[in-house]
Design a protein around this motif. Sequence first.
Motif, short mmCIF file in Angstrom:
data_model
loop_
_atom_site.label_atom_id
_atom_site.label_comp_id
_atom_site.label_asym_id
_atom_site.label_seq_id
_atom_site.Cartn_x
_atom_site.Cartn_y
_atom_site.Cartn_z
N GLU A 19 0.82 -1.20 0.00
CA GLU A 19 0.00 0.00 0.00
C GLU A 19 0.86 1.26 0.00
OE1 GLU A 19 -3.60 -0.76 2.92
OE2 GLU A 19 -1.81 -1.86 3.56
N GLN A 20 0.46 2.22 -0.81
CA GLN A 20 1.13 3.52 -0.85
C GLN A 20 0.12 4.56 -0.38
OE1 GLN A 20 4.27 4.03 -1.50
NE2 GLN A 20 4.95 2.18 -2.55
N ILE A 21 0.20 4.90 0.89
CA ILE A 21 -0.72 5.87 1.48
C ILE A 21 0.05 7.13 1.84
CG2 ILE A 21 -2.31 6.35 3.38
CD1 ILE A 21 -2.90 3.38 3.55
N ASP A 22 -0.23 8.20 1.13
CA ASP A 22 0.44 9.48 1.36
C ASP A 22 -0.40 10.29 2.33
OD1 ASP A 22 2.08 11.65 1.30
OD2 ASP A 22 1.56 12.28 -0.74
N GLN A 23 -0.18 10.06 3.61
CA GLN A 23 -0.99 10.69 4.64
C GLN A 23 -0.10 11.08 5.81
OE1 GLN A 23 -4.53 8.45 5.71
NE2 GLN A 23 -4.40 9.17 7.83
N LYS A 24 -0.28 12.27 6.30
CA LYS A 24 0.53 12.77 7.41
C LYS A 24 0.34 11.88 8.64
CE LYS A 24 1.59 16.97 10.01
NZ LYS A 24 1.24 18.40 10.23
N ILE A 26 1.53 8.82 9.03
CA ILE A 26 1.67 7.39 8.72
C ILE A 26 3.14 6.98 8.90
CG2 ILE A 26 1.67 5.70 6.84
CD1 ILE A 26 -1.07 6.06 7.74
N LYS A 28 5.40 4.29 7.59
CA LYS A 28 5.31 3.40 6.43
C LYS A 28 6.43 2.36 6.49
CE LYS A 28 4.51 3.75 1.46
NZ LYS A 28 5.66 2.98 0.95
N LYS A 312 -2.58 -0.76 11.30
CA LYS A 312 -3.02 0.16 10.25
C LYS A 312 -3.97 1.21 10.80
CE LYS A 312 -5.01 0.14 5.58
NZ LYS A 312 -5.54 -0.71 4.50
N GLU A 313 -4.87 0.79 11.68
CA GLU A 313 -5.78 1.73 12.31
C GLU A 313 -5.04 2.74 13.17
OE1 GLU A 313 -8.61 -0.55 14.48
OE2 GLU A 313 -9.37 -1.59 12.70
N HIS A 315 -2.17 3.95 12.27
CA HIS A 315 -1.32 4.67 11.31
C HIS A 315 0.09 4.10 11.20
CE1 HIS A 315 -4.57 7.54 11.07
NE2 HIS A 315 -4.51 7.75 12.38
#
Length: 358
Positions: A19-24, A26, A28, A312-313, A315
């Motif tokens: 997964e590529q999640i671009d979110q402040k 996170i 990764k 994941k929940e 972050h």
Amino acid sequence: MSKYWSKMAKRTDPYVPGEQIDQKGIIKLNTNENPYPPSPHAVDAIRLEMDRKLQQYPSPTMDSLRDTIAGYHQLRKENVFVGNGSDEVLGFSFMAFFDQDKRIRFPAVTYSFYPAYAKLFGIPYEEIPLARDFSLPIEAFFQSDGGVIFPNPNAPTSVYLELEYVIEVIENNPDQVVIIDEAYIDFAGASAATLIDAYDNLLVVQTMSKSRSLAGMRIGFALGNSDLIKGLTRVKNSFNSYTMDRLAIAGAEAAINDHTYFLQTTKKIIQTREQVISRLKENGFTVLPSQANFVFASHYKLKANWLYERLKENHVLVRYFDKNPIKNYLRITIGTDEDMDTFFKRLNTVIAEQTVSF
């Protein structure tokens, strides 16, 4: 499926990336990226190239980059092939060295692009189960009809196969190509690249995405005898003459030449990895012996899929594979010390919330 799809498109089972999640906020830790930026010299080289002749095609032969890679590995330019990421190099290798009437072998737990490519190109294959300790049973790879490919260290298990055993696989497949996929070798032991001059059937594939921090540039290469490199080049030039852009070529050369920065960042990742292994064990995890920039871990009481979802929940992204015999393991990328401190803080929160019996 569309009626307009070809038989090739219908039979393939595409690779699924992390997964590529671009979110402040996170953390990764799911795609084995390097937590540190590229060499400053590589960044400068890329910026300089941006001001040059981007309206012109790059070199189709990429001689300068091949010379640089060859010098680093004490080989010759004729022993080097470069491409748009190691995935492309692997794809070209399947086309160049594996046939549709001969079964190839690779581990049953391994990089999932191998079966994806085999299905895409119609190449029969045999998946070799790992030993109980997740090591490769090397005798099972001897005398393959069509060839052999495996990562070293293996992915996603992180287990490294000592060079003496790699040699046994090569020597017991004298008429077939043996491909060693060394995406994580710079965090491990000796590279099979040192064997290139001794074995004509050996192809070593490496990437600059991991230890050189250039995942965003897509730079991969293969090392082998000149006849193998010529085979790869024939396939490439029948597909795309210009597989690497000017920015990638410039950045790659500078990154390889900045050996000091390379040693600093890889050493730091290895140090952090060992600390992470100790802390995971203290938190009830079994951790496989890692020689990569990630670890493969299983909790003695908590299910891996539950941990994956709860992290994941909170972050934190890690990688979960819903496949036997690894469905109770998580693959966790090594980040910075600060990243890993945050990971353990959130992991401890999750563990404290609930205990789940298998």
